[in-house]
Design an enzyme around this catalytic site. Structure first.
Site, mmCIF file in Angstrom:
data_model
loop_
_atom_site.group_PDB
_atom_site.id
_atom_site.type_symbol
_atom_site.label_atom_id
_atom_site.label_comp_id
_atom_site.label_asym_id
_atom_site.label_seq_id
_atom_site.Cartn_x
_atom_site.Cartn_y
_atom_site.Cartn_z
ATOM 1 N N ASP A 1 -9.431 -5.063 -4.449
ATOM 2 C CA ASP A 1 -9.028 -3.659 -4.342
ATOM 3 C C ASP A 1 -9.932 -2.874 -5.298
ATOM 4 O OD1 ASP A 1 -6.944 -2.753 -2.566
ATOM 5 O OD2 ASP A 1 -5.561 -4.124 -3.581
ATOM 6 N N HIS B 1 -7.484 -5.917 0.088
ATOM 7 C CA HIS B 1 -6.306 -5.132 0.452
ATOM 8 C C HIS B 1 -5.665 -5.612 1.755
ATOM 9 C CE1 HIS B 1 -4.153 -1.342 -0.242
ATOM 10 N NE2 HIS B 1 -4.149 -1.146 1.054
ATOM 11 N N SER C 1 0.836 -1.198 0.000
ATOM 12 C CA SER C 1 0.000 0.000 0.000
ATOM 13 C C SER C 1 0.881 1.263 0.000
ATOM 14 C CB SER C 1 -0.956 -0.081 1.198
ATOM 15 O OG SER C 1 -2.071 0.719 1.001
HETATM 16 N N1 LIG Z 1 -8.565 4.122 6.454
HETATM 17 C C1 LIG Z 1 -8.174 3.322 5.344
HETATM 18 C C2 LIG Z 1 -7.092 2.390 5.818
HETATM 19 C C3 LIG Z 1 -6.000 2.217 4.826
HETATM 20 O O1 LIG Z 1 -5.965 2.893 3.834
HETATM 21 C C4 LIG Z 1 -4.975 1.204 5.079
HETATM 22 C C5 LIG Z 1 -5.066 0.411 6.218
HETATM 23 C C6 LIG Z 1 -4.116 -0.582 6.449
HETATM 24 C C7 LIG Z 1 -3.086 -0.782 5.561
HETATM 25 C C8 LIG Z 1 -2.993 0.017 4.417
HETATM 26 C C9 LIG Z 1 -3.941 1.014 4.179
HETATM 27 N N2 LIG Z 1 -3.886 1.813 3.064
HETATM 28 C C10 LIG Z 1 -2.798 2.345 2.462
HETATM 29 O O2 LIG Z 1 -1.686 2.491 2.895
HETATM 30 C C11 LIG Z 1 -9.348 2.501 4.832
HETATM 31 O O3 LIG Z 1 -10.332 2.427 5.560
HETATM 32 O O4 LIG Z 1 -9.274 1.946 3.730
#
Ligand SMILES: N[C@@H](CC(=O)c1ccccc1NC=O)C(=O)O
Length: 300
Positions: free
Chosen positions: A244, A276, A157
């Protein structure tokens, strides 16, 4: 636009909205993140309570800049090293959510480093990327000192976004160092920040401290890659989960094309059935699809 059909960019850039799990919960998106946090922290506890596991707690800078390196008594001296960079939109999570991947790999004789980094808004995203370059310098020096012969980097991510900096840091990644890299694995990342930087959901009160110009300069999708020569023997895997968002899948597909066109040995794969979050959770299970895939990277 990575998903021309979408009217809702906040949704496209919020991975949790795209899970197909927890559909009986009132808010599946909150449930999936809560579950991710719980499961990954349990993986960390399992690991640190395991008496066979050896942990080195190291520091590469001030603040949150720490690294844990995991091995066990069977780990060969010249074992390969795998480095994991966690996600969380540069503003959440830490190494206690980064240990899922460790167990199966240590059982395969691989040393695994999980790293923390300073989060936004304590640092700007620009500063965070600069600090990531310092980390790269540190980890290569660590590898050289401990006579590690090969390194694989995995980023998830926002961690995949940070990791892409390795391809564009000739000041610390010499051709010799890039030749040490067996593989780079980019999981479910974002590589173009132009759509997300002014979304309140992703970047509330601009805690990343980016404007339009920085959104461009911090987007690996837009960089030109000139020092490809040293990377000839490194395999690059751009992976994304079936569940995703279309935007995330297209960002990964297009990033893999950018890298391939630049001359890197690149493959792209959409992992069926995963979202994800469970694509990371399942790295803890020896015979999951994702663990088997990561193992094969080593054996190819
Ligand atoms: N608040 C975001 C959380 C999120 O983006 C995220 C959570 C855990 C691991 C990676 C993530 N996203 C990108 O780095 C969501 O609800 O999708």
């Amino acid at each position: 636009m990575y998903n021309p059909k979408s009217q809702d960019l906040d949704r496209e850039y919020f991975p949790s909205y795209h899970t197909t799990r927890f559909q009986n919960e009132p808010e599946p998106n909150l449930a999936v993140v809560e579950h991710f946090i719980k499961v990954t922290q349990q993986h960390e506890r399992d690991l640190t309570e395991n008496r066979n596991i050896i942990v080195e707690n190291l520091r590469y800078g001030e603040g949150r800049r720490v690294v844990d390196v995991f091995s066990d008594k069977n780990t060969p001296v010249h074992s390969p090293l795998l480095v994991f960079v966690h996600g969380g939109y540069w503003q959440m999570l830490d190494k206690s959510h980064s240990c899922s991947i460790v167990g199966p790999l240590v059982r395969q004789g691989i040393r695994v480093a999980v790293m923390d980094y300073n989060l936004c808004p304590a640092v700007s995203l620009e500063k965070l990327m600069a600090e990531f370059v310092r980390f790269l310098d540190w980890i290569f020096r660590y590898a050289e000192l401990t006579q590690v012969m090969e390194i694989t980097f995995v980023g998830h991510s926002a961690g995949a976004h940070l990791l892409s900096r390795i391809l564009n840091s000739p000041e610390v990644v010499s051709p010799q160092r890039s030749q040490m890299c067996w593989a780079l694995v980019f999981m479910c990342g974002v590589y173009d920040l132009r759509e997300l930087y002014n979304l309140e959901s992703v970047n509330p009160k601009n805690i990343l401290d980016i404007d339009e110009r920085k959104a461009e300069s911090l987007s690996p999708m837009l960089w030109s890659y000139t020092d490809v020569g040293g990377w000839r023997s490194t395999r690059i895997y751009v992976l994304v989960a079936e569940h995703d968002s279309v935007t995330f899948i297209e960002q990964s597909r297009r990033f893999s094309e950018v890298l391939r066109n630049a001359g890197f040995q690149t493959s792209f794969k959409v992992f069926q059935k995963y979202d994800h979050f469970d694509i990371i959770e399942e790295t803890a299970i020896d015979d999951s699809d994702i663990s088997r895939y990561l193992r094969n990277i080593r054996n190819e």
